[in-house]
Design a protein around this motif. Structure first.
Motif, PDB file in Angstrom:
ATOM      1  N   ALA A  59      49.515  38.273  36.515  1.00 41.62           N
ATOM      2  CA  ALA A  59      49.055  38.234  37.907  1.00 41.62           C
ATOM      3  C   ALA A  59      47.822  39.113  38.078  1.00 41.62           C
ATOM      4  CB  ALA A  59      50.179  38.678  38.840  1.00 41.62           C
ATOM      5  N   GLY A  60      47.836  40.275  37.457  1.00 44.77           N
ATOM      6  CA  GLY A  60      46.684  41.184  37.551  1.00 44.77           C
ATOM      7  C   GLY A  60      45.451  40.603  36.884  1.00 44.77           C
ATOM      8  N   GLU A  61      45.658  40.007  35.721  1.00 50.47           N
ATOM      9  CA  GLU A  61      44.542  39.376  35.025  1.00 50.47           C
ATOM     10  C   GLU A  61      43.971  38.231  35.857  1.00 50.47           C
ATOM     11  OE1 GLU A  61      45.069  38.298  30.861  1.00 50.47           O
ATOM     12  OE2 GLU A  61      46.638  39.817  30.710  1.00 50.47           O
ATOM     13  N   LEU A  62      44.858  37.428  36.423  1.00 48.07           N
ATOM     14  CA  LEU A  62      44.444  36.296  37.245  1.00 48.07           C
ATOM     15  C   LEU A  62      43.634  36.776  38.446  1.00 48.07           C
ATOM     16  CD1 LEU A  62      44.601  33.243  37.653  1.00 48.07           C
ATOM     17  CD2 LEU A  62      46.795  33.571  38.780  1.00 48.07           C
ATOM     18  N   LYS A  63      44.108  37.806  39.104  1.00 48.96           N
ATOM     19  CA  LYS A  63      43.379  38.348  40.254  1.00 48.96           C
ATOM     20  C   LYS A  63      42.003  38.870  39.841  1.00 48.96           C
ATOM     21  CE  LYS A  63      46.925  39.671  43.513  1.00 48.96           C
ATOM     22  NZ  LYS A  63      47.521  40.765  44.259  1.00 48.96           N
ATOM     23  N   ASN A  64      41.946  39.544  38.710  1.00 54.18           N
ATOM     24  CA  ASN A  64      40.684  40.082  38.220  1.00 54.18           C
ATOM     25  C   ASN A  64      39.687  38.951  37.959  1.00 54.18           C
ATOM     26  OD1 ASN A  64      38.643  41.582  37.055  1.00 54.18           O
ATOM     27  ND2 ASN A  64      39.791  42.081  35.215  1.00 54.18           N
ATOM     28  N   GLU A  92      52.256  34.414  44.283  1.00 50.93           N
ATOM     29  CA  GLU A  92      53.580  33.880  43.959  1.00 50.93           C
ATOM     30  C   GLU A  92      54.100  34.461  42.645  1.00 50.93           C
ATOM     31  OE1 GLU A  92      53.664  29.594  44.121  1.00 50.93           O
ATOM     32  OE2 GLU A  92      52.643  29.579  46.058  1.00 50.93           O
ATOM     33  N   LEU A  93      53.192  34.628  41.672  1.00 46.55           N
ATOM     34  CA  LEU A  93      53.590  35.236  40.399  1.00 46.55           C
ATOM     35  C   LEU A  93      54.103  36.660  40.608  1.00 46.55           C
ATOM     36  CD1 LEU A  93      50.810  34.143  37.860  1.00 46.55           C
ATOM     37  CD2 LEU A  93      53.253  33.689  37.683  1.00 46.55           C
ATOM     38  N   GLU A  94      53.410  37.426  41.424  1.00 44.05           N
ATOM     39  CA  GLU A  94      53.841  38.800  41.703  1.00 44.05           C
ATOM     40  C   GLU A  94      55.202  38.821  42.385  1.00 44.05           C
ATOM     41  OE1 GLU A  94      50.614  40.556  43.912  1.00 44.05           O
ATOM     42  OE2 GLU A  94      49.822  41.493  42.102  1.00 44.05           O
ATOM     43  N   GLU A  95      55.389  37.947  43.368  1.00 45.49           N
ATOM     44  CA  GLU A  95      56.679  37.876  44.069  1.00 45.49           C
ATOM     45  C   GLU A  95      57.789  37.464  43.112  1.00 45.49           C
ATOM     46  OE1 GLU A  95      56.341  35.319  47.476  1.00 45.49           O
ATOM     47  OE2 GLU A  95      54.696  36.484  48.321  1.00 45.49           O
ATOM     48  N   SER A  96      57.494  36.494  42.262  1.00 44.66           N
ATOM     49  CA  SER A  96      58.483  36.010  41.299  1.00 44.66           C
ATOM     50  C   SER A  96      58.873  37.123  40.330  1.00 44.66           C
ATOM     51  CB  SER A  96      57.908  34.817  40.539  1.00 44.66           C
ATOM     52  OG  SER A  96      58.794  34.379  39.556  1.00 44.66           O
ATOM     53  N   LYS A  97      57.890  37.874  39.882  1.00 45.84           N
ATOM     54  CA  LYS A  97      58.148  38.988  38.964  1.00 45.84           C
ATOM     55  C   LYS A  97      59.027  40.032  39.640  1.00 45.84           C
ATOM     56  CE  LYS A  97      55.753  42.492  36.227  1.00 45.84           C
ATOM     57  NZ  LYS A  97      54.459  43.093  35.909  1.00 45.84           N
ATOM     58  N   ALA A  98      58.736  40.355  40.885  1.00 50.14           N
ATOM     59  CA  ALA A  98      59.530  41.334  41.629  1.00 50.14           C
ATOM     60  C   ALA A  98      60.967  40.833  41.797  1.00 50.14           C
ATOM     61  CB  ALA A  98      58.894  41.624  42.982  1.00 50.14           C
ATOM     62  N   ILE A 150      35.561  27.604  46.383  1.00 51.47           N
ATOM     63  CA  ILE A 150      36.221  28.601  47.233  1.00 51.47           C
ATOM     64  C   ILE A 150      37.655  28.172  47.532  1.00 51.47           C
ATOM     65  CG2 ILE A 150      36.196  29.634  49.537  1.00 51.47           C
ATOM     66  CD1 ILE A 150      33.123  29.752  49.275  1.00 51.47           C
ATOM     67  N   ARG A 151      37.892  26.877  47.768  1.00 52.58           N
ATOM     68  CA  ARG A 151      39.263  26.378  47.982  1.00 52.58           C
ATOM     69  C   ARG A 151      40.119  26.612  46.736  1.00 52.58           C
ATOM     70  NH1 ARG A 151      36.791  22.131  50.631  1.00 52.58           N
ATOM     71  NH2 ARG A 151      36.913  20.797  48.797  1.00 52.58           N
ATOM     72  N   ILE A 152      39.528  26.332  45.574  1.00 53.25           N
ATOM     73  CA  ILE A 152      40.255  26.537  44.313  1.00 53.25           C
ATOM     74  C   ILE A 152      40.598  28.019  44.142  1.00 53.25           C
ATOM     75  CG2 ILE A 152      40.049  26.475  41.790  1.00 53.25           C
ATOM     76  CD1 ILE A 152      38.404  23.869  42.185  1.00 53.25           C
ATOM     77  N   ILE A 153      39.643  28.852  44.458  1.00 53.56           N
ATOM     78  CA  ILE A 153      39.886  30.298  44.367  1.00 53.56           C
ATOM     79  C   ILE A 153      41.039  30.694  45.294  1.00 53.56           C
ATOM     80  CG2 ILE A 153      38.901  32.567  44.903  1.00 53.56           C
ATOM     81  CD1 ILE A 153      36.197  31.423  43.863  1.00 53.56           C
ATOM     82  N   GLY A 154      41.055  30.144  46.494  1.00 53.41           N
ATOM     83  CA  GLY A 154      42.145  30.428  47.428  1.00 53.41           C
ATOM     84  C   GLY A 154      43.490  29.989  46.861  1.00 53.41           C
ATOM     85  N   ASP A 155      43.495  28.791  46.266  1.00 55.22           N
ATOM     86  CA  ASP A 155      44.728  28.304  45.650  1.00 55.22           C
ATOM     87  C   ASP A 155      45.184  29.213  44.505  1.00 55.22           C
ATOM     88  OD1 ASP A 155      44.725  26.183  47.408  1.00 55.22           O
ATOM     89  OD2 ASP A 155      43.930  24.729  45.936  1.00 55.22           O
ATOM     90  N   LEU A 156      44.232  29.641  43.690  1.00 51.43           N
ATOM     91  CA  LEU A 156      44.561  30.531  42.576  1.00 51.43           C
ATOM     92  C   LEU A 156      45.082  31.885  43.078  1.00 51.43           C
ATOM     93  CD1 LEU A 156      41.643  29.756  40.105  1.00 51.43           C
ATOM     94  CD2 LEU A 156      44.043  29.150  39.834  1.00 51.43           C
ATOM     95  N   LYS A 157      44.531  32.360  44.176  1.00 47.49           N
ATOM     96  CA  LYS A 157      45.025  33.612  44.771  1.00 47.49           C
ATOM     97  C   LYS A 157      46.471  33.438  45.235  1.00 47.49           C
ATOM     98  CE  LYS A 157      40.749  35.771  46.324  1.00 47.49           C
ATOM     99  NZ  LYS A 157      39.959  36.215  47.473  1.00 47.49           N
ATOM    100  N   ASP A 158      46.759  32.288  45.811  1.00 45.74           N
ATOM    101  CA  ASP A 158      48.141  32.011  46.230  1.00 45.74           C
ATOM    102  C   ASP A 158      49.084  32.018  45.024  1.00 45.74           C
ATOM    103  OD1 ASP A 158      47.303  31.765  48.846  1.00 45.74           O
ATOM    104  OD2 ASP A 158      47.317  29.558  48.850  1.00 45.74           O
ATOM    105  N   ILE A 159      48.623  31.394  43.940  1.00 41.92           N
ATOM    106  CA  ILE A 159      49.434  31.354  42.720  1.00 41.92           C
ATOM    107  C   ILE A 159      49.670  32.770  42.199  1.00 41.92           C
ATOM    108  CG2 ILE A 159      49.442  30.662  40.287  1.00 41.92           C
ATOM    109  CD1 ILE A 159      47.971  28.088  41.208  1.00 41.92           C
ATOM    110  N   ALA A 160      48.627  33.589  42.203  1.00 38.46           N
ATOM    111  CA  ALA A 160      48.764  34.973  41.740  1.00 38.46           C
ATOM    112  C   ALA A 160      49.774  35.727  42.603  1.00 38.46           C
ATOM    113  CB  ALA A 160      47.408  35.679  41.763  1.00 38.46           C
TER     114      ALA A 160
END
Length: 167
Positions: free
Chosen positions: A12-17, A56-62, A44-54
């Protein structure tokens, strides 16, 4: 990129970076006018989608970490209950055998038997003292085990509070 401290990759951190770098590049390119506006908006839409995925990954990990902790807690609780169920009857039998009244009766019976067998007084007294000493030390062990089992499976802070109440 690998997380050096934990040995696992922080996806998730790598993806955000990477998303941050991509977003900066897209903004820079769009400011220079070299990319068509619709492509920039799509990126920009794709970036927004990727941010959402990141996210979700953080929430899933938690959630996974919480679930793992819950499973460990349940295991400890089960082990504590099982140990208590197995050992408590043994301690009860030990404590029953070391009951003051019963101990007195046993000492009296032992003393009479030894005296009736014709043993010298000094030897009878020595044997009885040793018997009582061992019985009392077993009572202390039983008491310690009872306290340990009473706290088994409980958080240390709860056991400490209970001990403080007893004092």
């Amino acid at each position: 990129m690998a997380d050096v401290s934990g040995g696992e990759r922080d996806l998730a951190g790598e993806l955000k970076n990477m998303l941050g770098r991509l977003e900066a590049l897209v903004k820079e390119a769009s400011a220079g006018g070299s990319i068509p506006r619709e492509k920039v908006e799509e990126a920009i839409r794709i970036i927004g989608d990727l941010k959402d995925i990141a996210g979700e990954l953080e929430e899933s990990k938690a959630r996974l970490e919480v679930e793992e902790l819950r499973e460990v807690g349940n295991l400890i609780k089960t082990l504590g209950s099982t140990a208590r169920e197995l050992i408590t009857p043994l301690i009860d039998k030990l404590m029953e055998a070391l009951d003051g009244k019963r101990l007195g009766e046993n000492v009296s019976t032992l003393y009479r038997s030894l005296k009736e067998s014709g043993m010298p007084d000094q030897l009878v007294e020595s044997i009885v003292r040793e018997y009582v000493g061992k019985a009392l030390s077993l009572a202390n062990i039983g008491d310690v085990l009872s306290r340990v089992l009473a706290g088994f499976g409980k958080p240390p802070s709860m056991v400490k509070k209970e001990e403080e109440k007893e004092k």
